[in-house]
Design an enzyme around this catalytic site. Structure first.
Site, PDB file in Angstrom:
ATOM      1  N   CYS A  18      -6.818  -6.104   0.812  1.00 14.84           N
ATOM      2  CA  CYS A  18      -5.403  -6.272   0.473  1.00 14.84           C
ATOM      3  C   CYS A  18      -4.805  -7.355   1.369  1.00 14.84           C
ATOM      4  CB  CYS A  18      -4.647  -4.952   0.661  1.00 14.84           C
ATOM      5  SG  CYS A  18      -2.871  -5.105   0.405  1.00 14.84           S
TER       6      CYS A  18
ATOM      7  N   LEU B  59       0.797  -1.232   0.000  1.00 17.26           N
ATOM      8  CA  LEU B  59       0.000   0.000   0.000  1.00 17.26           C
ATOM      9  C   LEU B  59       0.831   1.285   0.000  1.00 17.26           C
ATOM     10  CD1 LEU B  59      -2.808  -1.095   2.512  1.00 17.26           C
ATOM     11  CD2 LEU B  59      -2.959  -0.964   0.020  1.00 17.26           C
TER      12      LEU B  59
ATOM     13  N   GLY C   1      -4.472 -12.102 -12.028  1.00 17.44           N
ATOM     14  CA  GLY C   1      -4.314 -12.588 -13.398  1.00 17.44           C
ATOM     15  C   GLY C   1      -5.172 -13.803 -13.704  1.00 17.44           C
TER      16      GLY C   1
ATOM     17  N   ILE D 193     -13.068  -9.926  -6.864  1.00 16.96           N
ATOM     18  CA  ILE D 193     -12.364 -10.159  -5.620  1.00 16.96           C
ATOM     19  C   ILE D 193     -11.036  -9.377  -5.614  1.00 16.96           C
ATOM     20  CG2 ILE D 193     -13.261 -12.476  -5.216  1.00 16.96           C
ATOM     21  CD1 ILE D 193     -10.777 -13.622  -6.599  1.00 16.96           C
TER      22      ILE D 193
END
Length: 304
Positions: A125, A73, A212, A186
């Site tokens: 995260c 972050l 990905g 998500i």
């Protein structure tokens, strides 16, 4: 020609494709480029209360099936980010600010200070201690933080959920109770990679998040499950790299589709996906609304 315009989580978009947080969202110039390349909206990189340098490098591992990142972050703080949002708005599409904090009060402070078209709450995260999924795995936290931001702003509030839980539907219901306009599903899956020559973990933070093509089936499952229990829209994200992926997300129940890792191949993927969806709808004689959630209407109920 089929229309792709519509309401996505309280925002009117010309098409349902949205820049995902964390990819090209650090500067206003890069977000404006994505908007001009055809995105229906853009989401910023997550910004927090104070500046952060993020994790030490390496922060990204490229795999054959996607990426593992552990950025930690990094951001300049919300206090230094309004100019970037204003530049991004020159792209002519809604700008959604991804924000993070450690408690409801921090989220509310950040949200109330930014002039933006909507907020995406980063409660997912997987690699930042005290933030993201560390607090977002608790439904009570999700509800309380969503409610605090909802009370602080009068623009749409989206909640980005983690898949790293037993049942993501519980988190979605908590966000809905807190007043969210939509959930985003998500974020990345916890993952790691090891250098076999040295035996060292590759990432500076050891653990990161996988994105990905590898995670698209997981994202589809989460969108399908959430859209089956929520009254608010679900925005799908995870591994979308072609128009067929985007159509799958919509057929699972997604109102919007975010694009992230696929942009590493170039911004033209946005128009490729948009034109592919239009050609598909025209060929089938279907509307976007007709295919939304069609997999649920045509499938059987899973056992769990």
């Amino acid at each position: 020609m089929s229309s792709l315009s519509g309401d996505v989580g309280g925002l009117r978009l010309e098409n349902p494709l949205i820049l995902a947080a964390g990819i090209l969202g650090t500067t206003g110039a890069s977000m404006r480029r994505v908007a001009l390349a055809g995105a229906g909206a853009v989401v910023t990189k997550s910004v927090g209360l104070e500046p952060r340098n993020g994790h030490p490098g390496p922060t990204v591992v490229r795999l054959g099936v996607g990426l593992i990142n552990a950025m930690g972050l990094p951001n300049p703080s919300y206090r230094a980010f309004q100019d970037e949002i204003d530049i991004a708005r020159e792209g002519g599409v809604p700008v959604v600010a991804s924000i993070f904090g450690s408690c409801p009060e921090e989220f509310a402070e950040i949200a109330s200070a930014l002039d933006v078209d909507g907020f995406e709450l980063n409660l997912s995260c997987p690699h930042a201690g005290g933030y993201g999924m560390e607090i977002g795995c608790d439904p009570a936290n999700v509800e309380e933080i969503t409610r605090a931001v909802r009370r602080a702003v009068n623009v749409p509030v989206w909640v980005k959920l983690t898949p790293n839980v037993t049942d993501i539907r519980v988190l979605g219901i908590a966000a809905q109770r807190g007043g969210a306009n939509a959930v985003v599903a998500i974020n990345t899956l916890k993952a790691m990679a090891i250098d076999v020559e040295s035996g060292y973990p590759i990432l500076g933070n050891v653990i990161g998040g996988l994105s990905g093509p590898a995670i698209k089936p997981v994202a589809l499952r989460c969108v399908y499950e959430l859209s089956g229990v929520l009254e608010i829209p679900v925005i799908g994200v995870g591994g979308v790299s072609c128009w067929q992926d985007a159509v799958e997300m919509i057929m699972a129940g997604a109102a919007g589709v975010q694009i992230g890792t696929a942009l590493m191949g170039g911004l033209e993927v946005i128009r490729d996906i948009t034109s592919g969806i239009i050609r598909f709808l025209d060929r089938k004689g279907w509307s976007l609304e007709e295919i939304r959630g069609i997999a649920r209407r045509r499938g059987s109920t899973p056992s769990s």
